[in-house]
Design an enzyme around this catalytic site. Structure first.
Site, PDB file in Angstrom:
ATOM      1  N   CYS A  47     -11.169   2.868  -0.752  1.00 56.89           N
ATOM      2  CA  CYS A  47      -9.949   3.276  -0.376  1.00 56.89           C
ATOM      3  C   CYS A  47      -9.456   2.178   0.969  1.00 56.89           C
ATOM      4  CB  CYS A  47      -9.849   4.762  -0.027  1.00 56.89           C
ATOM      5  SG  CYS A  47      -8.021   5.223   0.582  1.00 56.89           S
ATOM      6  N   GLU A  97      -3.699   9.089   7.966  1.00 56.03           N
ATOM      7  CA  GLU A  97      -2.243   9.113   7.832  1.00 56.03           C
ATOM      8  C   GLU A  97      -1.924  10.044   9.205  1.00 56.03           C
ATOM      9  OE1 GLU A  97       0.389   7.380   5.682  1.00 56.03           O
ATOM     10  OE2 GLU A  97      -1.186   6.437   5.228  1.00 56.03           O
ATOM     11  N   ASP A 135       0.837  -1.128  -0.012  1.00 56.04           N
ATOM     12  CA  ASP A 135      -0.015  -0.136   0.039  1.00 56.04           C
ATOM     13  C   ASP A 135       0.934   1.338  -0.063  1.00 56.04           C
ATOM     14  OD1 ASP A 135      -2.175   1.554   0.178  1.00 56.04           O
ATOM     15  OD2 ASP A 135      -2.057   1.868   2.259  1.00 56.04           O
ATOM     16  N   SER A 136       0.193   2.293  -0.422  1.00 55.02           N
ATOM     17  CA  SER A 136       0.978   3.548  -0.343  1.00 55.02           C
ATOM     18  C   SER A 136       1.366   3.952   1.181  1.00 55.02           C
ATOM     19  CB  SER A 136       0.378   4.640  -0.975  1.00 55.02           C
ATOM     20  OG  SER A 136      -0.948   4.773  -0.169  1.00 55.02           O
ATOM     21  N   CYS A 164      -4.035  -1.492  -2.257  1.00 51.92           N
ATOM     22  CA  CYS A 164      -4.398  -0.106  -2.464  1.00 51.92           C
ATOM     23  C   CYS A 164      -5.239   0.268  -3.671  1.00 51.92           C
ATOM     24  CB  CYS A 164      -2.852   0.622  -2.530  1.00 51.92           C
ATOM     25  SG  CYS A 164      -2.994   2.403  -2.939  1.00 51.92           S
ATOM     26  N   HIS A 203      -7.744   2.899   3.480  1.00 48.29           N
ATOM     27  CA  HIS A 203      -7.459   3.950   4.542  1.00 48.29           C
ATOM     28  C   HIS A 203      -9.104   4.053   5.343  1.00 48.29           C
ATOM     29  CE1 HIS A 203      -3.807   5.047   3.018  1.00 48.29           C
ATOM     30  NE2 HIS A 203      -3.540   5.527   3.917  1.00 48.29           N
TER      31      HIS A 203
HETATM   32  N1  DGL Z   1      -4.941   3.179   0.697  1.00 45.87           N
HETATM   33  C1  DGL Z   1      -4.968   3.975  -0.507  1.00 45.87           C
HETATM   34  C2  DGL Z   1      -6.340   3.416  -1.330  1.00 45.87           C
HETATM   35  O1  DGL Z   1      -6.653   2.398  -1.102  1.00 45.87           O
HETATM   36  C3  DGL Z   1      -4.793   5.042  -0.248  1.00 45.87           C
HETATM   37  C4  DGL Z   1      -4.209   5.934  -1.408  1.00 45.87           C
HETATM   38  C5  DGL Z   1      -3.337   7.393  -1.341  1.00 45.87           C
HETATM   39  O2  DGL Z   1      -2.266   6.894  -0.883  1.00 45.87           O
HETATM   40  O3  DGL Z   1      -3.821   8.276  -1.432  1.00 45.87           O
HETATM   41  O4  DGL Z   1      -6.485   4.156  -2.433  1.00 45.87           O
END
Ligand code: DGL
Length: 278
Positions: free
Chosen positions: A196, A162, A12-13, A75, A198
């Site tokens: 997403c 975050e 993931d990012s 992600c 997050h």
């Molecule tokens: N968890 C990522 C997603 O599902 C976050 C993306 C991001 O870094 O903006 O899209």
């Protein structure tokens, strides 16, 4: 079965993919996993296709270098912007026996079980929404079950998560605003996909503003179920995944920062290691 350490890679990012990994560990406790969060370069949501693809490929190559034969892009932004190119161009050329899977298809395949009137809402990052991956995939995979897809980009939600701002008044303001926009765009929506990884962290606030009776789909469980089904259908890949119940965590961010924040997402104390992607 392989006797080498060949974990399933989870990328993931940032921290969001931990909400997916948590379910994998719960449902498949004997498998080995390695998590890679590119926290130092997160969020990806408003980055260009080119950059998300470049960063995602770097992460996939790093995970392959650690022995992973199978990598899950946990992600949506990376799944929307990089998955297809990696699957169609990079894997056949560089790693024909390895596989990379995303999180959009599992959510799309599951939503038919929840919607009764076919009006589906998507909450995602700017990148995911602009890619149109959800409407395209919903049209392809949900068949006649989904009649209308409405998307709302929520650019502030990932930075809020975050930064551990999970229930502040500022968070409530933005969550309420985006959900209002979504529901105004199609008041008939009966199911919403949190597109997403997050966003499950914001669930208590999201629930406050989503009208009662609307189903909210989190990806963790459905992605985990689909991964198990995939490995059942592909015993040749399952054999390549080592099973000693070990999980390793890597981040491009400072280890102390990563370990502290990761606890919120995975619900336990973990040991991280710093990694450089290039
Ligand atoms: N968890 C990522 C997603 O599902 C976050 C993306 C991001 O870094 O903006 O899209």
């Amino acid at each position: 079965m392989t006797d080498k350490f060949q974990p399933i890679g989870v990328f993931d990012s940032g921290y969001g993919g931990l909400t997916i990994l948590k379910e994998f560990i719960q449902d498949m406790p004997n498998y080995d996993f390695v998590y890679l969060g590119d926290n130092a370069r997160a969020p990806y949501g408003s980055r260009s296709f080119e950059v998300v693809y470049e960063y995602t490929l770097q992460a996939v190559q790093k995970l392959f270098g650690m022995g992973c034969q199978l990598v899950i892009l946990a992600c949506n932004t990376a799944s929307a912007k990089a998955l297809r190119t990696i699957q169609q161009n990079d894997l056949p050329r560089l790693f024909p026996d390895r596989r990379v899977l995303g999180v959009i298809r599992p959510a799309v395949e599951s939503i038919g079980d929840y919607t009764s009137n076919g009006h589906v809402g998507i909450l995602g990052t700017v990148g995911t929404v602009l890619s149109n991956s959800y409407p395209i995939e919903l049209e392809k995979w949900a068949g006649g079950k989904v009649v209308k897809t409405t998307q709302e980009a929520c650019p502030i939600w990932v930075p809020l998560v975050e930064n551990n701002e999970l229930d502040s008044s500022g968070t409530e303001y933005f969550v309420a605003k985006n959900i209002r926009n979504l529901m105004n765009a199609d008041p008939e929506i009966d199911s919403i996909i949190l597109g997403c990884t997050h966003y499950p962290l914001l669930m208590p606030v999201i629930k406050k503003f989503v009208p009662e009776g609307i189903h909210i789909l989190e990806q963790g469980k459905v992605v985990s179920v689909k991964l198990k089904e995939y490995l059942f259908r592909h015993p040749e890949m399952d054999q390549e995944c080592s099973k000693s119940g070990n999980v390793k965590y890597f981040s491009t961010e400072n280890t102390e920062v990563f370990e502290k924040n990761a606890t919120t997402f995975i619900g336990k104390v973990i040991k991280g290691e710093k990694i450089i992607l290039k």
